[in-house]
Design an enzyme around this catalytic site. Structure first.
Site, PDB file in Angstrom:
ATOM      1  N   HIS A   1      -9.216  -7.554  92.491  1.00 34.83           N
ATOM      2  CA  HIS A   1     -10.063  -8.518  93.176  1.00 34.83           C
ATOM      3  C   HIS A   1      -9.275  -9.796  93.479  1.00 34.83           C
ATOM      4  O   HIS A   1      -8.405 -10.193  92.717  1.00 34.83           O
ATOM      5  CB  HIS A   1     -11.269  -8.883  92.300  1.00 34.83           C
ATOM      6  CG  HIS A   1     -12.127  -7.711  91.961  1.00 34.83           C
ATOM      7  ND1 HIS A   1     -12.889  -7.655  90.813  1.00 34.83           N
ATOM      8  CD2 HIS A   1     -12.360  -6.540  92.617  1.00 34.83           C
ATOM      9  CE1 HIS A   1     -13.550  -6.499  90.782  1.00 34.83           C
ATOM     10  NE2 HIS A   1     -13.236  -5.810  91.859  1.00 34.83           N
TER      11      HIS A   1
ATOM     12  N   TYR B   1     -14.234 -14.797  81.141  1.00 33.07           N
ATOM     13  CA  TYR B   1     -13.482 -15.497  82.172  1.00 33.07           C
ATOM     14  C   TYR B   1     -13.924 -16.959  82.247  1.00 33.07           C
ATOM     15  O   TYR B   1     -15.115 -17.255  82.179  1.00 33.07           O
ATOM     16  CB  TYR B   1     -13.760 -14.919  83.564  1.00 33.07           C
ATOM     17  CG  TYR B   1     -13.681 -13.435  83.748  1.00 33.07           C
ATOM     18  CD1 TYR B   1     -12.703 -12.883  84.563  1.00 33.07           C
ATOM     19  CD2 TYR B   1     -14.610 -12.577  83.158  1.00 33.07           C
ATOM     20  CE1 TYR B   1     -12.648 -11.523  84.782  1.00 33.07           C
ATOM     21  CE2 TYR B   1     -14.552 -11.220  83.360  1.00 33.07           C
ATOM     22  CZ  TYR B   1     -13.567 -10.688  84.180  1.00 33.07           C
ATOM     23  OH  TYR B   1     -13.519  -9.330  84.398  1.00 33.07           O
TER      24      TYR B   1
END
Length: 208
Positions: A63, A133
């Protein structure tokens, strides 16, 4: 905290010290002093935190975020085990098309910093693997793109012996060549400018 430069320009691995006793353990995967030492930045401007739970064999990525706006990431494994992968998709970068990986788990609590413009993927090596994250920008669906993690032009070496699982989007991701031909890959100079602006916009001057 131990710091290691990864093969991709601007990406780093961090390995924190752990404190164990009869109660369990305490560990700090993100430490500002270490971040400042590695990047020469005053802080990490968090706009969003993400948390993913994956079964063994799950592959998420590669990504990347349209740049601008771009997003930098700080990633660690809170539970389980994963191979975390960074791929340099920034056209013009001195490490363009190179990749590196960090094995993350709940034993060492290694973390990675990924600069603006690079691609990110990971492979869950155990069931119930949790990845956490810190992101410098919010998630905006139309800005999030993907390239094929199995693309031979990138030659990302994935662990063998796994029954891989992907989302429909990742399974249908563009090839590296197609993404480049369509002008979708981030530009290196622009990525650096966007990353620099992260600290300028915070109101705290960069220290390098």
């Amino acid at each position: 905290m131990q710091i290691r430069k990864l093969k991709v320009e601007g990406a780093y691995e961090f390995t924190p010290r752990q404190f164990r006793d009869h109660r369990g353990l305490f560990v700090s995967p993100f430490q500002l002093d270490a971040f400042q030492q590695a990047l020469g930045r005053p802080h990490f401007p968090v706009a969003q935190t993400n948390h993913s739970l994956s079964r063994r064999g799950t592959i998420r990525g590669i990504h990347f975020t349209v740049t601008p706006p771009g997003t930098a990431k700080y990633v660690y494994c809170a539970r389980g085990r994963a191979l975390d992968i960074v791929v340099d998709l920034r056209v013009g970068s001195p490490t363009f098309r190179q990749w590196d990986a960090v094995e993350m788990d709940q034993v060492h609590f290694r973390a990675s910093y990924f600069p603006v413009g690079v691609g990110h993927a990971f492979v869950a090596l155990e069931d119930d693997t949790v990845m956490s994250y810190l992101l410098t920008g919010p998630y905006v669906a139309e800005n999030e793109l993907a390239v094929d993690v199995f693309d031979k032009d990138l030659d990302v070496r994935l662990p063998s012996g796994l029954d891989t699982v992907q989302s429909d989007r990742d399974a249908a991701a563009l090839s590296f060549a197609s993404a480049r031909a369509q002008g979708l890959l981030p530009d290196y100079a622009e990525s650096l400018a966007v990353e620099e602006a992260l600290w300028q916009s915070s109101g705290i001057g960069a220290s390098r």
